[in-house]
Motif scaffolding. Structure first.
Motif, PDB file in Angstrom:
ATOM      1  N   GLY A 340      83.965  39.520  -9.411  1.00  0.00           N
ATOM      2  CA  GLY A 340      84.685  38.373  -9.938  1.00  0.00           C
ATOM      3  C   GLY A 340      84.250  37.971 -11.326  1.00  0.00           C
ATOM      4  O   GLY A 340      84.879  37.107 -11.950  1.00  0.00           O
ATOM      5  N   HIS A 341      83.174  38.575 -11.812  1.00  0.00           N
ATOM      6  CA  HIS A 341      82.684  38.242 -13.153  1.00  0.00           C
ATOM      7  C   HIS A 341      83.625  38.768 -14.236  1.00  0.00           C
ATOM      8  O   HIS A 341      83.665  38.229 -15.341  1.00  0.00           O
ATOM      9  CB  HIS A 341      81.275  38.819 -13.331  1.00  0.00           C
ATOM     10  CG  HIS A 341      80.686  38.570 -14.685  1.00  0.00           C
ATOM     11  ND1 HIS A 341      80.247  37.338 -15.089  1.00  0.00           N
ATOM     12  CD2 HIS A 341      80.493  39.418 -15.740  1.00  0.00           C
ATOM     13  CE1 HIS A 341      79.787  37.419 -16.316  1.00  0.00           C
ATOM     14  NE2 HIS A 341      79.927  38.686 -16.740  1.00  0.00           N
ATOM     15  N   PHE A 342      84.348  39.844 -13.915  1.00  0.00           N
ATOM     16  CA  PHE A 342      85.231  40.462 -14.888  1.00  0.00           C
ATOM     17  C   PHE A 342      86.650  39.944 -14.663  1.00  0.00           C
ATOM     18  O   PHE A 342      87.289  40.241 -13.643  1.00  0.00           O
ATOM     19  CB  PHE A 342      85.189  41.990 -14.752  1.00  0.00           C
ATOM     20  CG  PHE A 342      83.790  42.551 -14.840  1.00  0.00           C
ATOM     21  CD1 PHE A 342      83.164  42.677 -16.067  1.00  0.00           C
ATOM     22  CD2 PHE A 342      83.098  42.921 -13.692  1.00  0.00           C
ATOM     23  CE1 PHE A 342      81.880  43.180 -16.150  1.00  0.00           C
ATOM     24  CE2 PHE A 342      81.830  43.415 -13.767  1.00  0.00           C
ATOM     25  CZ  PHE A 342      81.204  43.539 -15.004  1.00  0.00           C
ATOM     26  N   LYS A 343      87.166  39.157 -15.608  1.00  0.00           N
ATOM     27  CA  LYS A 343      88.452  38.483 -15.463  1.00  0.00           C
ATOM     28  C   LYS A 343      89.600  39.265 -16.076  1.00  0.00           C
ATOM     29  O   LYS A 343      90.753  39.069 -15.686  1.00  0.00           O
ATOM     30  CB  LYS A 343      88.388  37.102 -16.124  1.00  0.00           C
ATOM     31  CG  LYS A 343      87.279  36.209 -15.563  1.00  0.00           C
ATOM     32  CD  LYS A 343      87.488  35.902 -14.080  1.00  0.00           C
ATOM     33  CE  LYS A 343      86.419  34.949 -13.562  1.00  0.00           C
ATOM     34  NZ  LYS A 343      86.608  34.651 -12.115  1.00  0.00           N
ATOM     35  N   PHE A 349      86.839  47.331 -18.629  1.00  0.00           N
ATOM     36  CA  PHE A 349      86.675  48.590 -19.358  1.00  0.00           C
ATOM     37  C   PHE A 349      85.331  48.630 -20.096  1.00  0.00           C
ATOM     38  O   PHE A 349      84.676  49.679 -20.149  1.00  0.00           O
ATOM     39  CB  PHE A 349      87.823  48.755 -20.350  1.00  0.00           C
ATOM     40  CG  PHE A 349      87.714  50.018 -21.173  1.00  0.00           C
ATOM     41  CD1 PHE A 349      88.051  51.251 -20.624  1.00  0.00           C
ATOM     42  CD2 PHE A 349      87.256  49.967 -22.487  1.00  0.00           C
ATOM     43  CE1 PHE A 349      87.935  52.402 -21.379  1.00  0.00           C
ATOM     44  CE2 PHE A 349      87.140  51.116 -23.245  1.00  0.00           C
ATOM     45  CZ  PHE A 349      87.487  52.351 -22.686  1.00  0.00           C
ATOM     46  N   GLY A 350      84.923  47.494 -20.662  1.00  0.00           N
ATOM     47  CA  GLY A 350      83.632  47.457 -21.348  1.00  0.00           C
ATOM     48  C   GLY A 350      82.476  47.731 -20.404  1.00  0.00           C
ATOM     49  O   GLY A 350      81.549  48.490 -20.718  1.00  0.00           O
ATOM     50  N   ASP A 351      82.519  47.117 -19.227  1.00  0.00           N
ATOM     51  CA  ASP A 351      81.455  47.370 -18.248  1.00  0.00           C
ATOM     52  C   ASP A 351      81.464  48.826 -17.796  1.00  0.00           C
ATOM     53  O   ASP A 351      80.408  49.465 -17.667  1.00  0.00           O
ATOM     54  CB  ASP A 351      81.633  46.435 -17.060  1.00  0.00           C
ATOM     55  CG  ASP A 351      80.563  46.654 -16.011  1.00  0.00           C
ATOM     56  OD1 ASP A 351      79.385  46.317 -16.279  1.00  0.00           O
ATOM     57  OD2 ASP A 351      80.890  47.191 -14.933  1.00  0.00           O
TER      58      ASP A 351
END
Length: 492
Positions: A340-343, A349-351
């Motif tokens: 849920g940290h990635f909105k 894509f960066g992660d």
């Protein structure tokens, strides 16, 4: 006049020697440089200034030795001329607290025409715990300065590298392109030591010199204190031999103007150490002096500096003993994050990109380590084949050098056995002769007695012969008298 004329040269020589001794006592170098003092060497970062370098042949005071270099009385052989693929390093066991310095590295390099190897001079934040015996081509991300000496395309070169901890030179395809300064240098097979001097001052910046010739310099580099010095060497399969004759750190002291004297006194940065670096008792003493307006004495500051450096060195050795030279975790290792940290897609894509990059670096590291292990295993395998295996596919030579050596030893042992048997037979024959001689000497006096008795003259025969001889003389005398008396006499 004659005695005075003979005493004048001796008096002049004595005065010259006394003047030179006084100049040396005052810190001057002699008649060649009458106004130049000897450098102020920092003993915590200097060795090779006095001999022997090591008292036990395995350690150097204030430095830690990594690898297996050969420590002699006057030099340290980091990489021997045989065999190749060797690594060794020497690192200071505490940080450099000097803002301005001049670092001397006297070294000598020798090897065949197409030999390979590199010498690195490090000034980094983490020191041996991160870099160790690495070369610039295998170094993990470090923070600080690296000066590299090696050969490229048959030409000797000196290059300088700076890293802020974000560049991994071990995975870069062309590390030479990352150098901020370089020059061609002649340093191999000179038959004498070369002096590499790295100096850093606030006025001139960083300067690199080889044998008093400037290689490159820049005033756009800022090097902080509290970094560690180190020298590492690595040789190739056809090796260069790197000999280190010492490390010498000379200090630069800038004069302080009177108009800025109070500003410098109030600025903590110009003290040898910040307040938090003192022990509790020393901290209270320092505060009391500041309240009274007293300036710390030079001797007290020197003692506090030595005590702090010894404590830092002890802490460093304790950390190294506890970690056993374990490397720090790679900066590419990322912690787990909740989904849920990635909105949005960009963050996802960066992660994913960072994690794929970290995975690529880890795979590259595994491949590198696997390649090194495979290389060493192949060397061991070839060595074992050389000693125990067949050579050149010849079945008659199966067994290798080891079996040939064993057979040769067996043949020599058989020859020794034959020689010992012949020697034993000779001793037995000589013993029989000695026994015969002993028996002969034991019976000699008996044999002489028997011979004298058997071959000596008979006493009765001798007496009879003597009596007969006397009778014959008597008869002859009687006959002579008678004939004398019967002869005619003539009278006048």
């Amino acid at each position: 006049m004659a005695p005075l004329r003979t005493l004048l040269p001796a008096l002049g020589l004595w005065l010259l020697q006394a003047g030179q001794a006084y100049a040396r006592a005052q810190g001057y170098t002699g008649a060649d440089h009458p106004y130049k003092r000897d450098p102020d060497w920092d003993p915590f970062f200097t060795f090779g200034h006095h001999h022997p370098i090591s008292q036990d042949g395995t350690s150097i005071p204030h430095f830690e030795v990594i690898g297996h270099p050969e420590i002699l009385s006057d030099r340290v052989i980091l990489t021997p001329p045989y065999p190749g693929n060797q690594r060794a390093a020497i690192w200071s066991d505490h940080s450099n607290h000097n803002d301005q310095w001049e670092f001397h590295v006297p070294f000598r390099t020798s090897g065949p025409d197409r030999a390979g190897g590199s010498l690195q001079i490090w000034y980094t934040y983490r020191g041996a715990s991160v870099t160790g015996t690495s070369s610039i081509y295998t170094a993990k991300p470090f923070e600080g300065l690296a000066i590299v000496i090696d050969s490229q395309g048959g030409r000797g070169q000196i290059r300088g590298y700076l890293n802020d901890g974000t560049t991994d030179y071990s995975i870069h395809h062309h590390p030479q392109s990352l150098a901020f300064g370089q020059c061609d240098a002649t340093y191999r097979n000179l038959g004498r030591p070369s002096d590499l001097k790295i100096s850093y001052t606030h006025d001139h910046g960083l300067r690199v010199e080889l044998d008093d010739h400037i290689c490159f310099e820049t005033n756009k580099v800022t090097l902080p204190s509290n970094y560690r010095w180190g020298v590492s060497a690595a040789s190739a399969e056809n090796p260069d031999s790197f000999e280190l004759f010492g490390l010498k750190l000379a200090l630069h002291h800038e004069p302080i103007n009177e108009e800025h004297k109070n500003d410098h006194h109030d600025d903590d940065h110009h003290y040898p150490y910040h307040e938090e670096t003192y022990e509790d008792g020393e901290k209270d003493k320092h505060k009391n002096r500041e309240k009274k307006g007293e300036k710390p004495k030079k001797d007290d500051r020197h003692e506090e500096e030595i005590a702090k450096r010894h404590k830092e060195a002890a802490d460093h050795h304790a950390r190294m003993a506890e970690s056993k030279y374990k490397e720090f975790k790679s900066q590419y290792e990322l912690k787990d994050e909740d989904a849920g940290h990635f909105k949005d897609h960009d963050s996802q894509f960066g992660d994913l990109h960072l994690r794929m990059q970290a995975l690529t670096h880890q795979v590259a590291e595994v491949q590198r380590v696997t390649g090194e292990i495979s290389f060493h295993i192949n060397n061991i395998h070839n060595m074992l084949d050389h000693f125990f295996g067949a050579r050149g596919g010849d079945e008659d030579s199966a067994g290798g050098l080891f079996e040939d050596t064993i057979k040769d030893i067996a043949r020599k042992i058989q020859g020794m056995e034959k020689t010992m048997q012949n020697f034993e037979n000779s001793l037995r024959h000589e013993g029989e002769k000695i026994n015969v001689l002993n028996d002969h000497h034991d019976n000699l006096h008996h044999n002489i007695k028997d011979a004298v008795i058997a071959h000596g003259p008979n006493m009765g025969f001798s007496i009879s012969l003597l009596v007969v001889f006397q009778v014959m003389l008597a008869i002859a005398y009687i006959v002579y008298k008678r004939r004398r008396s019967m002869s005619p006499k003539k009278y006048l």
